[in-house]
Design an enzyme around this catalytic site. Structure first.
Site, PDB file in Angstrom:
ATOM      1  N   TRP A 100      -2.942  14.386   5.809  1.00  0.00           N
ATOM      2  CA  TRP A 100      -1.918  13.765   6.651  1.00  0.00           C
ATOM      3  C   TRP A 100      -0.987  14.870   7.140  1.00  0.00           C
ATOM      4  O   TRP A 100      -0.643  15.765   6.380  1.00  0.00           O
ATOM      5  CB  TRP A 100      -1.145  12.745   5.811  1.00  0.00           C
TER       6      TRP A 100
ATOM      7  N   SER B 114      -0.405  12.076   0.517  1.00  0.00           N
ATOM      8  CA  SER B 114       0.337  12.563  -0.650  1.00  0.00           C
ATOM      9  C   SER B 114       0.175  11.680  -1.880  1.00  0.00           C
ATOM     10  O   SER B 114       0.201  12.176  -3.008  1.00  0.00           O
ATOM     11  CB  SER B 114       1.816  12.719  -0.294  1.00  0.00           C
ATOM     12  N   VAL B 115      -0.011  10.377  -1.701  1.00  0.00           N
ATOM     13  CA  VAL B 115      -0.182   9.490  -2.850  1.00  0.00           C
ATOM     14  C   VAL B 115      -1.432   9.870  -3.653  1.00  0.00           C
ATOM     15  O   VAL B 115      -1.468   9.697  -4.872  1.00  0.00           O
ATOM     16  CB  VAL B 115      -0.242   8.015  -2.389  1.00  0.00           C
ATOM     17  N   GLU B 116      -2.424  10.410  -2.988  1.00  0.00           N
ATOM     18  CA  GLU B 116      -3.663  10.784  -3.666  1.00  0.00           C
ATOM     19  C   GLU B 116      -3.580  12.135  -4.378  1.00  0.00           C
ATOM     20  O   GLU B 116      -4.490  12.506  -5.126  1.00  0.00           O
ATOM     21  CB  GLU B 116      -4.824  10.801  -2.664  1.00  0.00           C
TER      22      GLU B 116
ATOM     23  N   VAL C 160       3.080  16.434   3.130  1.00  0.00           N
ATOM     24  CA  VAL C 160       4.265  16.200   3.946  1.00  0.00           C
ATOM     25  C   VAL C 160       4.518  14.697   3.981  1.00  0.00           C
ATOM     26  O   VAL C 160       3.627  13.927   4.333  1.00  0.00           O
ATOM     27  CB  VAL C 160       4.077  16.728   5.389  1.00  0.00           C
TER      28      VAL C 160
ATOM     29  N   VAL D  97       7.331  12.165   5.665  1.00  0.00           N
ATOM     30  CA  VAL D  97       8.461  12.073   6.592  1.00  0.00           C
ATOM     31  C   VAL D  97       9.067  10.675   6.483  1.00  0.00           C
ATOM     32  O   VAL D  97       8.347   9.675   6.555  1.00  0.00           O
ATOM     33  CB  VAL D  97       8.020  12.356   8.047  1.00  0.00           C
TER      34      VAL D  97
ATOM     35  N   ALA E  39      11.249   4.127   8.850  1.00  0.00           N
ATOM     36  CA  ALA E  39      12.232   3.045   8.902  1.00  0.00           C
ATOM     37  C   ALA E  39      12.101   2.070   7.736  1.00  0.00           C
ATOM     38  O   ALA E  39      12.849   1.108   7.655  1.00  0.00           O
ATOM     39  CB  ALA E  39      12.095   2.296  10.228  1.00  0.00           C
ATOM     40  N   THR E  40      11.155   2.320   6.832  1.00  0.00           N
ATOM     41  CA  THR E  40      10.950   1.408   5.700  1.00  0.00           C
ATOM     42  C   THR E  40      11.154   2.149   4.386  1.00  0.00           C
ATOM     43  O   THR E  40      11.339   3.362   4.354  1.00  0.00           O
ATOM     44  CB  THR E  40       9.520   0.823   5.717  1.00  0.00           C
TER      45      THR E  40
ATOM     46  N   HIS F 259       8.944   2.766   2.273  1.00  0.00           N
ATOM     47  CA  HIS F 259       7.698   3.427   1.886  1.00  0.00           C
ATOM     48  C   HIS F 259       7.935   4.882   1.482  1.00  0.00           C
ATOM     49  O   HIS F 259       7.359   5.363   0.504  1.00  0.00           O
ATOM     50  CB  HIS F 259       6.696   3.340   3.043  1.00  0.00           C
TER      51      HIS F 259
END
Length: 166
Positions: free
Chosen positions: A26, A57-59, A79, A81, A84-85, A87
């Protein structure tokens, strides 16, 4: 980015060590460069390099854990970034907690080279691109190798105090 206080990232002598580098795909323009810089840093320190790529990144933590079982140090690069949530907060916490747990459970340095930023411009400024203020791929790798050398010193001094050969 604080912009001050970095201890420096001069190569250390990590001859014979193996660095596992896991990088997210990503934001590929940035993570590809960070990966290149991490590999360059490991080689400048005399270490071997093993590379794995994951989607995001979660992986990173699960692959970092597998690498920590086989390598002297691990460098996780990604990375994230802010959007708006919420997450962003969940991803950052998950990655940070996961990488920290791996380092403590495995007793090996796991460098957190995941940029957690508000804007893509902030990420570019930390990704080691030409003109970037920081180079997290390089500095994360050197820091992890430096920590591995410190762990070896601690083990050697403990053995010497107890009368064991090193």
């Amino acid at each position: 980015m604080a912009g001050f206080g970095e201890p420096g990232s001069t190569p250390v002598d990590a001859s014979g060590m193996t660095v596992g580098v896991v990088a997210a795909r990503w934001h590929g323009e940035l993570t590809d460069n960070m990966l290149d810089r991490a590999v360059a840093a490991a080689r400048a320190c005399g270490a071997r390099v093993v590379v794995a790529r994951v989607a995001g990144s979660v992986e990173l933590p699960v692959v970092a854990q597998a690498m920590a079982r086989r390598c002297d140090v691990v460098v996780a690069l990604g990375v994230v970034v802010r959007g708006a949530t919420a997450h962003f907060d969940y991803v950052c916490r998950s990655v940070t907690d996961g990488l920290t747990r791996i380092a403590l459970d495995e007793g090996k340095p796991v460098a957190h080279g995941v940029l957690t930023v508000d804007t893509i411009e902030q990420a570019r400024d930390r990704a080691g691109l030409p003109g970037s203020a920081e180079d997290k791929g390089w500095s994360s790798t050197v820091a992890a190798l430096d920590a591995a050398l410190a762990l070896r010193q601690v083990a050697a001094s403990a053995n010497q105090r107890l009368g064991f050969a090193t």
